[in-house]
Scaffold this motif. Sequence first.
Motif, short mmCIF file in Angstrom:
data_model
loop_
_atom_site.label_atom_id
_atom_site.label_comp_id
_atom_site.label_asym_id
_atom_site.label_seq_id
_atom_site.Cartn_x
_atom_site.Cartn_y
_atom_site.Cartn_z
N GLY A 11 0.88 49.33 -76.89
CA GLY A 11 0.34 48.19 -76.15
C GLY A 11 1.15 47.81 -74.92
O GLY A 11 0.81 46.86 -74.23
N ARG A 14 -0.94 48.41 -71.60
CA ARG A 14 -2.09 47.49 -71.72
C ARG A 14 -1.66 46.05 -71.47
O ARG A 14 -2.27 45.33 -70.67
CB ARG A 14 -2.69 47.60 -73.13
N ASP A 15 -0.59 45.62 -72.14
CA ASP A 15 -0.14 44.23 -72.02
C ASP A 15 0.39 43.91 -70.63
O ASP A 15 0.26 42.77 -70.16
CB ASP A 15 0.91 43.92 -73.08
N LEU A 18 -2.76 43.18 -68.75
CA LEU A 18 -3.31 41.91 -69.23
C LEU A 18 -2.55 40.73 -68.62
O LEU A 18 -3.15 39.73 -68.23
CB LEU A 18 -3.26 41.83 -70.75
N GLY A 36 -3.88 42.78 -79.62
CA GLY A 36 -4.45 42.84 -78.28
C GLY A 36 -5.67 43.73 -78.29
O GLY A 36 -5.96 44.38 -79.29
N HIS A 38 -7.76 46.66 -78.41
CA HIS A 38 -7.40 48.02 -78.80
C HIS A 38 -8.56 48.65 -79.54
O HIS A 38 -9.11 48.05 -80.46
CB HIS A 38 -6.17 48.00 -79.71
#
Length: 197
Positions: A11, A14-15, A18, A36, A38
């Motif tokens: 993550g 991705r984070d 975000l 999150g 996924h």
Amino acid sequence: MRVLVGMEYSGRVRDAFLARGHEAMSCDLLPTEVPGPHYQGDVFDVIDYPWDLAIFHPSCQHLAVSGARHFEAKRLDGRQQAAVSLVWRLVRRSEHVPMVAIENPVSVLSTLYRKPDQVIQPWQFGHGETKATCLWLKGLPPLRPTNVVEGREARVHRMAPSPDRWRERSRTFAGVAAAMAEQWSPPPCADLFAAEA
């Protein structure tokens, strides 16, 4: 932006996206390590969505030159061909995505796919370690170093054998993830400027 981070369970990338306000989703056969957005499953289940950016982290297990002593066996039983074919499939199936990055360590992809657009090191992004990481880019600029540090140690390479060694070695460094999100995001208010043009 709509961002797909394929083959990521940590993550981290991705984070980072975000945190910058993007619609980002990670995808992996494994569950995410942190809550999150996924998708636990095959990346090809979601690849045809209208993504703006896709960042893929295909497994390097049968590709990385650090394991070259095993290449003959991996070619004889097809593991290396399958791993290279996966990368080619990612390239073909993501043709509709304007911006694409494929990340892997120094590997056979340099000869069986193409030379990487860039090779980065963790120490260029705030982590005092060495781990050459290749980036194959489409529609994206090379990453600029954000925090060059000393103490360049090959910690990841010298990790002791353990059941989770592969997991620890495959995580994207937080500084690299932050640089991707910062440098591969459109500038703030880009939509406003485009509307005024």
